[in-house]
Design a protein around this motif. Structure first.
Motif, PDB file in Angstrom:
ATOM      1  N   LYS A 231      37.586  60.725 -13.752  1.00 16.33           N
ATOM      2  CA  LYS A 231      37.370  61.137 -12.820  1.00 16.33           C
ATOM      3  C   LYS A 231      35.951  61.153 -11.677  1.00 16.33           C
ATOM      4  O   LYS A 231      35.989  61.190 -10.365  1.00 16.33           O
ATOM      5  CB  LYS A 231      37.626  62.499 -12.387  1.00 16.33           C
TER       6      LYS A 231
ATOM      7  N   ARG B 234      42.463  54.946 -11.159  1.00 14.08           N
ATOM      8  CA  ARG B 234      43.094  54.633 -11.888  1.00 14.08           C
ATOM      9  C   ARG B 234      42.503  54.182 -13.533  1.00 14.08           C
ATOM     10  O   ARG B 234      41.186  53.947 -12.753  1.00 14.08           O
ATOM     11  CB  ARG B 234      44.312  53.029 -12.074  1.00 14.08           C
TER      12      ARG B 234
ATOM     13  N   TYR C  38      47.562  55.691 -15.843  1.00 12.84           N
ATOM     14  CA  TYR C  38      46.927  56.811 -15.108  1.00 12.84           C
ATOM     15  C   TYR C  38      46.759  56.712 -13.712  1.00 12.84           C
ATOM     16  O   TYR C  38      45.983  56.146 -13.652  1.00 12.84           O
ATOM     17  CB  TYR C  38      46.594  57.677 -15.693  1.00 12.84           C
ATOM     18  N   ASP C  39      47.205  57.484 -13.093  1.00 15.67           N
ATOM     19  CA  ASP C  39      46.581  57.461 -11.875  1.00 15.67           C
ATOM     20  C   ASP C  39      45.477  58.767 -12.031  1.00 15.67           C
ATOM     21  O   ASP C  39      46.504  59.988 -12.970  1.00 15.67           O
ATOM     22  CB  ASP C  39      48.035  58.840 -10.607  1.00 15.67           C
TER      23      ASP C  39
ATOM     24  N   LYS D  37      44.089  61.086 -10.921  1.00 18.99           N
ATOM     25  CA  LYS D  37      43.767  62.797  -9.621  1.00 18.99           C
ATOM     26  C   LYS D  37      44.915  63.075 -10.381  1.00 18.99           C
ATOM     27  O   LYS D  37      44.467  64.578 -10.052  1.00 18.99           O
ATOM     28  CB  LYS D  37      43.478  61.752  -7.933  1.00 18.99           C
ATOM     29  N   SER D  38      46.083  62.941 -10.577  1.00 18.32           N
ATOM     30  CA  SER D  38      46.814  63.767 -10.817  1.00 18.32           C
ATOM     31  C   SER D  38      47.394  63.824 -12.361  1.00 18.32           C
ATOM     32  O   SER D  38      48.183  64.947 -12.567  1.00 18.32           O
ATOM     33  CB  SER D  38      48.100  63.437  -9.936  1.00 18.32           C
ATOM     34  N   GLY D  39      46.363  62.553 -12.631  1.00 16.11           N
ATOM     35  CA  GLY D  39      46.767  62.497 -14.021  1.00 16.11           C
ATOM     36  C   GLY D  39      48.119  62.512 -14.908  1.00 16.11           C
ATOM     37  O   GLY D  39      48.364  62.196 -16.141  1.00 16.11           O
ATOM     38  N   GLN D  40      48.995  61.454 -14.343  1.00 13.30           N
ATOM     39  CA  GLN D  40      50.422  61.458 -13.622  1.00 13.30           C
ATOM     40  C   GLN D  40      50.366  60.302 -14.500  1.00 13.30           C
ATOM     41  O   GLN D  40      50.059  59.247 -14.360  1.00 13.30           O
ATOM     42  CB  GLN D  40      51.510  61.630 -12.830  1.00 13.30           C
ATOM     43  N   ARG D  41      51.521  59.438 -15.770  1.00 13.32           N
ATOM     44  CA  ARG D  41      51.302  58.536 -16.228  1.00 13.32           C
ATOM     45  C   ARG D  41      51.962  57.663 -14.740  1.00 13.32           C
ATOM     46  O   ARG D  41      53.193  57.975 -14.733  1.00 13.32           O
ATOM     47  CB  ARG D  41      52.082  58.611 -17.261  1.00 13.32           C
TER      48      ARG D  41
END
Length: 74
Positions: free
Chosen positions: A3, A9, A29-30, A32-36
């Motif tokens: 970040k 990514r 992973y994204d 910004k959101s931390g989502q896989r």
């Protein structure tokens, strides 16, 4: 760290060697959101196919189709 570097990514991965078989797992992973976003699993048998296996892994991680006319395009 990703970040702070401004990355969009992040790819984290695992490599597992069991006898002649090598398994590669990449998790995208994204940042910004931390989502896989996706998980990619590919396997190679023997060292002769590692380059081809890496090509498949990279294409799936990047979510791009194989080049036209390649064995992977069918």
């Amino acid at each position: 760290m990703a970040k702070k570097a401004g990355a969009g990514r992040l790819v984290m991965g695992d490599l597992l060697k069991q006898g002649p078989r090598t398994s590669f797992t990449a998790k995208v992973y994204d940042v910004k959101s931390g989502q896989r976003i996706r998980t990619v699993d590919v396997q190679a048998v023997g060292t002769d196919s590692l380059s081809e296996t890496f090509d498949r892994l990279a294409r799936q991680v990047l979510a791009v189709p194989p080049p036209a006319g390649s064995a992977q395009s069918s």
